[in-house]
Each structure stands twice: as C-alpha cells, then as structure tokens.
Design a protein around this motif. Structure first.
Motif, PDB file in Angstrom:
ATOM      1  N   ASN A  90      -9.833  12.041  -3.116  1.00 45.45           N
ATOM      2  CA  ASN A  90     -10.944  11.093  -3.089  1.00 45.45           C
ATOM      3  C   ASN A  90     -10.692   9.899  -4.006  1.00 45.45           C
ATOM      4  O   ASN A  90     -11.624   9.218  -4.426  1.00 45.45           O
ATOM      5  CB  ASN A  90     -12.247  11.804  -3.443  1.00 45.45           C
ATOM      6  N   GLY A  91      -9.411   9.665  -4.327  1.00 43.42           N
ATOM      7  CA  GLY A  91      -9.028   8.449  -5.018  1.00 43.42           C
ATOM      8  C   GLY A  91      -8.969   8.500  -6.531  1.00 43.42           C
ATOM      9  O   GLY A  91      -8.720   7.482  -7.162  1.00 43.42           O
ATOM     10  N   PHE A  92      -9.180   9.668  -7.117  1.00 40.97           N
ATOM     11  CA  PHE A  92      -9.130   9.780  -8.577  1.00 40.97           C
ATOM     12  C   PHE A  92      -7.730  10.148  -9.046  1.00 40.97           C
ATOM     13  O   PHE A  92      -6.985  10.826  -8.348  1.00 40.97           O
ATOM     14  CB  PHE A  92     -10.111  10.854  -9.079  1.00 40.97           C
ATOM     15  N   ASP A  93      -7.393   9.728 -10.250  1.00 45.36           N
ATOM     16  CA  ASP A  93      -6.161  10.134 -10.908  1.00 45.36           C
ATOM     17  C   ASP A  93      -6.502  11.404 -11.692  1.00 45.36           C
ATOM     18  O   ASP A  93      -6.843  11.339 -12.865  1.00 45.36           O
ATOM     19  CB  ASP A  93      -5.680   9.013 -11.840  1.00 45.36           C
ATOM     20  N   ALA A  94      -6.476  12.534 -11.019  1.00 46.26           N
ATOM     21  CA  ALA A  94      -6.932  13.796 -11.602  1.00 46.26           C
ATOM     22  C   ALA A  94      -5.756  14.687 -11.983  1.00 46.26           C
ATOM     23  O   ALA A  94      -4.791  14.819 -11.238  1.00 46.26           O
ATOM     24  CB  ALA A  94      -7.839  14.534 -10.620  1.00 46.26           C
ATOM     25  N   ILE A  95      -5.891  15.296 -13.162  1.00 46.27           N
ATOM     26  CA  ILE A  95      -4.858  16.202 -13.680  1.00 46.27           C
ATOM     27  C   ILE A  95      -5.525  17.526 -14.013  1.00 46.27           C
ATOM     28  O   ILE A  95      -6.557  17.560 -14.698  1.00 46.27           O
ATOM     29  CB  ILE A  95      -4.196  15.620 -14.940  1.00 46.27           C
ATOM     30  N   ALA A  96      -4.932  18.628 -13.548  1.00 49.24           N
ATOM     31  CA  ALA A  96      -5.470  19.964 -13.796  1.00 49.24           C
ATOM     32  C   ALA A  96      -4.815  20.582 -15.024  1.00 49.24           C
ATOM     33  O   ALA A  96      -3.604  20.458 -15.226  1.00 49.24           O
ATOM     34  CB  ALA A  96      -5.234  20.860 -12.582  1.00 49.24           C
ATOM     35  N   PHE A  97      -5.630  21.246 -15.837  1.00 54.65           N
ATOM     36  CA  PHE A  97      -5.159  21.984 -17.001  1.00 54.65           C
ATOM     37  C   PHE A  97      -5.790  23.371 -16.991  1.00 54.65           C
ATOM     38  O   PHE A  97      -6.967  23.509 -16.680  1.00 54.65           O
ATOM     39  CB  PHE A  97      -5.578  21.295 -18.309  1.00 54.65           C
ATOM     40  N   THR A  98      -4.997  24.381 -17.374  1.00 58.66           N
ATOM     41  CA  THR A  98      -5.553  25.722 -17.532  1.00 58.66           C
ATOM     42  C   THR A  98      -5.684  26.096 -19.004  1.00 58.66           C
ATOM     43  O   THR A  98      -6.301  27.100 -19.330  1.00 58.66           O
ATOM     44  CB  THR A  98      -4.677  26.782 -16.822  1.00 58.66           C
ATOM     45  N   ASP A  99      -5.128  25.278 -19.862  1.00 57.11           N
ATOM     46  CA  ASP A  99      -5.184  25.519 -21.302  1.00 57.11           C
ATOM     47  C   ASP A  99      -5.928  24.358 -21.963  1.00 57.11           C
ATOM     48  O   ASP A  99      -5.451  23.220 -21.934  1.00 57.11           O
ATOM     49  CB  ASP A  99      -3.765  25.630 -21.858  1.00 57.11           C
ATOM     50  N   PRO A 100      -7.094  24.617 -22.565  1.00 61.07           N
ATOM     51  CA  PRO A 100      -7.847  23.528 -23.178  1.00 61.07           C
ATOM     52  C   PRO A 100      -7.097  22.827 -24.311  1.00 61.07           C
ATOM     53  O   PRO A 100      -7.269  21.624 -24.503  1.00 61.07           O
ATOM     54  CB  PRO A 100      -9.127  24.198 -23.682  1.00 61.07           C
ATOM     55  N   LEU A 101      -6.248  23.548 -25.020  1.00 61.21           N
ATOM     56  CA  LEU A 101      -5.474  22.918 -26.093  1.00 61.21           C
ATOM     57  C   LEU A 101      -4.440  21.950 -25.524  1.00 61.21           C
ATOM     58  O   LEU A 101      -4.155  20.908 -26.106  1.00 61.21           O
ATOM     59  CB  LEU A 101      -4.819  23.975 -26.980  1.00 61.21           C
TER      60      LEU A 101
END
Length: 130
Positions: free
Chosen positions: A30-41
């Motif tokens: 949907n046009g976002f520069d999205a990055i997935a993380f599984t570790d909050p740190l």
C-alpha cells in the motif's frame, strides 16, 4: 499535496514473525516503506540510526514491551507516530501506567483487519498539530 505513504518509514514490531512480516507486507503493498522486526531491541537500534515516521508495535514482547519501545523511540524522534496493538487483556494496565506518565498511545486489538489498520494509519499520519 504529496502522498504521505511514499515517504513514510514504518517499523512493524511483533515477536511473532508471521504477524510482523504480514503487516509489513500489507503496508509495503500500500505504498509504505515498512520494515518488520521480531526483536524490539533490534527495532530500537534501527531507530537510533534512522527513526521511523510511524511505529506499529505489539505491546507484550520479551526483552522490551511495546510501550517501553514506543517511549524510547519517541525520545529519539518526538514526531514519530505510534500505534500499539495487542491481543492480551493485561495490556490495559500497561497502557494506563504509560498514560499516567504522560504517554498517550492508541491501542488496537488483535487481530486487526488490513482495511481497519490502513484507516488507522491514515488517521494517525494525517493528524495536524496546531
């Protein structure tokens, strides 16, 4: 007016890989520069290098709660918008503690339909501070 999605950097943080990656993929499509993380740190470390415009994070995670992550990212980048999401009832207590300390974050319930998520993101990113 330009489309805010084109330049919006979004961090999606959830300790469950399938949730983080699915939400990031929906946002990317949907046009976002999205990055997935599984570790909050790891997300916090990335924010120190280049802060996101929007942080979408689960609340209950090991090592660092989503609320604590949101607070720390907002310290790095006060203009960053935050959406929290959770499927756990205990989240309300954590959110209330954050609010008493001056942090007012919006909470979404899991599961969230992609259309509802995109509408919430649009509402948050289009807010105008006067």
């Amino acid at each position: 007016m330009s489309d805010p999605r084109v330049s919006s950097r979004v961090f999606v943080v959830d300790d469950e890989f399938i949730i983080a990656s699915t939400l990031a993929t929906i946002l990317q499509r949907n046009g976002f520069d999205a990055i997935a993380f599984t570790d909050p740190l790891e997300a916090l470390s990335a924010a120190e290098q280049q802060a996101p415009d929007l942080l979408i994070t689960d609340v209950v995670m090991p090592t660092l709660s989503g609320i604590d992550l949101a607070i720390r990212v907002k310290e790095l980048s006060p203009q960053c918008k935050v959406l929290l999401f959770s499927g756990q009832a205990a989240t309300a207590n954590l959110l209330e503690v954050a609010r008493t300390n001056g942090h007012d974050f919006e909470l979404l319930s899991k599961p969230i339909h992609p259309t509802d998520l995109l509408r919430k993101i649009r509402n948050v990113t289009e807010e105008v501070v006067i």
